[in-house]
Scaffold this motif. Structure first.
Motif, short mmCIF file in Angstrom:
data_model
loop_
_atom_site.label_atom_id
_atom_site.label_comp_id
_atom_site.label_asym_id
_atom_site.label_seq_id
_atom_site.Cartn_x
_atom_site.Cartn_y
_atom_site.Cartn_z
N GLN A 143 0.80 -1.23 0.00
CA GLN A 143 0.00 0.00 0.00
C GLN A 143 0.83 1.28 0.00
OE1 GLN A 143 -3.21 0.00 -0.54
NE2 GLN A 143 -3.46 -2.24 -0.41
N THR A 144 2.16 1.15 -0.09
CA THR A 144 3.00 2.36 -0.20
C THR A 144 3.89 2.20 -1.41
OG1 THR A 144 4.84 1.47 1.07
CG2 THR A 144 3.09 2.58 2.33
N GLY A 145 4.40 3.33 -1.91
CA GLY A 145 5.27 3.30 -3.08
C GLY A 145 6.48 2.39 -2.87
N PRO A 146 7.24 2.61 -1.78
CA PRO A 146 8.43 1.77 -1.58
C PRO A 146 8.10 0.27 -1.45
CG PRO A 146 8.54 3.72 -0.21
CD PRO A 146 7.18 3.73 -0.82
N ALA A 147 7.00 -0.05 -0.79
CA ALA A 147 6.63 -1.48 -0.64
C ALA A 147 6.32 -2.08 -2.00
CB ALA A 147 5.42 -1.61 0.29
N ILE A 148 5.57 -1.36 -2.82
CA ILE A 148 5.20 -1.87 -4.15
C ILE A 148 6.45 -2.00 -5.02
CG2 ILE A 148 3.91 -1.30 -6.24
CD1 ILE A 148 1.80 0.03 -4.39
N THR A 149 7.32 -1.02 -4.94
CA THR A 149 8.55 -1.08 -5.75
C THR A 149 9.39 -2.28 -5.35
OG1 THR A 149 8.53 1.31 -6.09
CG2 THR A 149 10.64 0.20 -6.36
N ARG A 150 9.49 -2.53 -4.05
CA ARG A 150 10.28 -3.70 -3.60
C ARG A 150 9.69 -5.00 -4.15
NH1 ARG A 150 11.70 -5.72 2.61
NH2 ARG A 150 12.22 -7.86 1.99
N VAL A 151 8.37 -5.13 -4.02
CA VAL A 151 7.73 -6.36 -4.50
C VAL A 151 7.95 -6.52 -6.00
CG1 VAL A 151 5.48 -7.47 -4.87
CG2 VAL A 151 6.01 -6.40 -2.65
N ALA A 152 7.83 -5.43 -6.74
CA ALA A 152 8.00 -5.49 -8.20
C ALA A 152 9.45 -5.85 -8.56
CB ALA A 152 7.60 -4.15 -8.83
N ARG A 153 10.39 -5.26 -7.85
CA ARG A 153 11.81 -5.55 -8.12
C ARG A 153 12.11 -7.02 -7.86
NH1 ARG A 153 14.00 -2.27 -4.55
NH2 ARG A 153 14.40 -3.90 -3.04
N GLU A 154 11.64 -7.51 -6.70
CA GLU A 154 11.93 -8.91 -6.34
C GLU A 154 11.24 -9.89 -7.29
OE1 GLU A 154 12.69 -8.10 -1.58
OE2 GLU A 154 10.87 -9.15 -2.18
N CYS A 155 10.09 -9.50 -7.75
CA CYS A 155 9.37 -10.36 -8.72
C CYS A 155 10.25 -10.59 -9.95
CB CYS A 155 8.05 -9.67 -9.10
SG CYS A 155 7.26 -10.34 -10.57
N VAL A 156 10.78 -9.52 -10.49
CA VAL A 156 11.60 -9.65 -11.71
C VAL A 156 12.91 -10.36 -11.40
CG1 VAL A 156 12.78 -8.36 -13.55
CG2 VAL A 156 10.47 -7.69 -12.80
#
Ligand SMILES: O=c1[nH]cnc2c1ncn2[C@H]1C[C@H](O)[C@@H](CO)O1
Ligand SMILES: [Zn+2]
Length: 363
Positions: A80-93
């Motif tokens: 629900q926050t920008g940094p949390a979403i960015t982390r999840v997206a980075r780790e996904c890739v």
């Protein structure tokens, strides 16, 4: 010869159906929940990455799509926050690149990530930032695009479709609807699909997973879907006679004739009750009949899966070799929401040479 799991991992793979909020690392969920105060489920003992991962797999293994979807409260809840979403997206890739995926379309529903005040635009930007970071870190060994999903029980599909088109040159390649299928037919969102067609944009629709042929028929014939998410129930329009001959109904014939891609997700289907086992999964027959079948993960966390795991399971159940895996991969690349020249380049410069080299090893 049968490829080993390690050879399957090294083989280039293409992933068209993977949910960002269904692929978090368990440790990341624990870290992010500690940051934002999200209450995680009682795992019946000490909370560790392992016990939490097991909880997701068991809770999702219910035989019901609706119960399966309840587990997403705990992934969406920590995104629900920008940094949390960015982390999840980075780790996904990072995880996909390590698994040998060379092209991926990752989907999620932006409308589910605005609980603490992010705008829809900020959500998409946060995902793109994470993707960009990981793609650069991988040395550009993977190409990634976003698909924006609208939740089919909500009424924001037009807004999300407009958001997807607004981001078409900045990393978003398509649109989708997801969520409980029964009771929420695709035509509920017809205005969004008609808008996307006028914009020459691409979309897929979750259809024929928890509900049967009418859902697939609507998705294709009313809404104009380019691809089907799952589409596994197309099997209900195919009759295999005692003498082994096969008869396609009108809809199944249309899907095959038009080469409409099926985004099949074998392990997810077993968890939601759409298939009994890998060996009995309709993917075997559909491949044999040369439907445009692709292999996907759906939700790597809930199904404890990966592209390597899905493909290895198919190798074990159906005796597939590298040429079969290459066929699935080229099918997927042909079906990607990427411009033709880029698809063609990935097939001829990346996928085919790598499979040829692997076949040399296996032979
Ligand atoms: O397999 C699925 N069928 C329908 N909906 C799904 C499936 N997997 C995930 N979803 C939903 C739950 C997620 O929160 C949402 C967006 O990724 O999509
Ligand atoms: Zn899905």
């Amino acid at each position: 010869m049968t490829p080993t799991r390690e050879q399957v991992r090294r083989a280039p793979k293409v992933l068209l159906h993977d949910h960002l909020d269904g692929g978090l690392r368990p440790q990341t969920i624990i870290d992010l929940a500690a940051d934002n105060g999200h209450q995680l489920p009682d795992v019946g003992g000490e909370l560790t990455a392992e016990s939490l991962g097991r909880w997701f797999a068991e809770a999702a293994d219910s035989g019901s799509l609706e119960r399966y979807l309840e587990t997403f409260d705990h992934t969406v809840g920590v995104m629900q926050t920008g940094p949390a979403i960015t982390r999840v997206a980075r780790e996904c890739v990072e995880d996909l690149a390590a698994d040998g995926v060379v092209y991926a379309e990752i989907r999620y529903a932006p409308e589910q990530h605005v609980e603490t005040g992010l705008t829809l635009d900020e959500v998409v930007a946060a995902v793109q930032e994470g993707f960009d970071q990981a793609v650069v870190a991988s040395g550009n060994r993977i190409v990634v695009r976003q698909l924006l999903t609208a939740m089919r029980h909500q009424a924001r599909s037009m807004e999300i479709a407009e958001l997807a088109v607004a981001w078409r040159d900045r990393g978003v390649a398509g649109f989708d609807i997801a969520g409980a299928e029964a009771g929420y037919p695709p035509t509920r969102h017809l205005d969004a699909f008609e808008y996307l067609q006028r914009e020459n944009f691409h979309f897929t629709i979750h259809a024929g997973e928890a509900f049967g042929l009418p859902s697939i028929w609507q998705a294709i014939q009313w809404c104009g879907a380019d691809r089907l998410g799952h589409g596994v129930r197309i099997i209900d329009d195919i009759t295999v006679h005692d003498d082994g001959s096969v008869e396609l109904g009108l809809l199944a014939a249309y899907v095959r004739d038009k080469r409409i891609p099926l985004e099949m997700c074998p392990w997810s289907n077993i968890q939601t009750g759409a298939a009994a086992s890998i060996a009995e999964h309709p993917i075997g027959l559909l491949k044999r009949l040369r439907f445009r079948v692709t292999v996907n993960t759906d939700n790597r966390l809930m199904s404890q899966t990966s592209m390597t795991h899905e493909m290895t399971s198919l190798v074990e159940a159906f005796g597939y070799g590298l040429s079969d895996l290459e066929w699935f991969t080229i099918n997927a690349m042909k079906s990607a929401f990427l411009p033709f020249d880029e698809r063609f380049a990935l097939i001829s410069d990346v996928i085919k040479p790598a499979y040829a080299a692997l076949r040399g090893e296996v032979a």
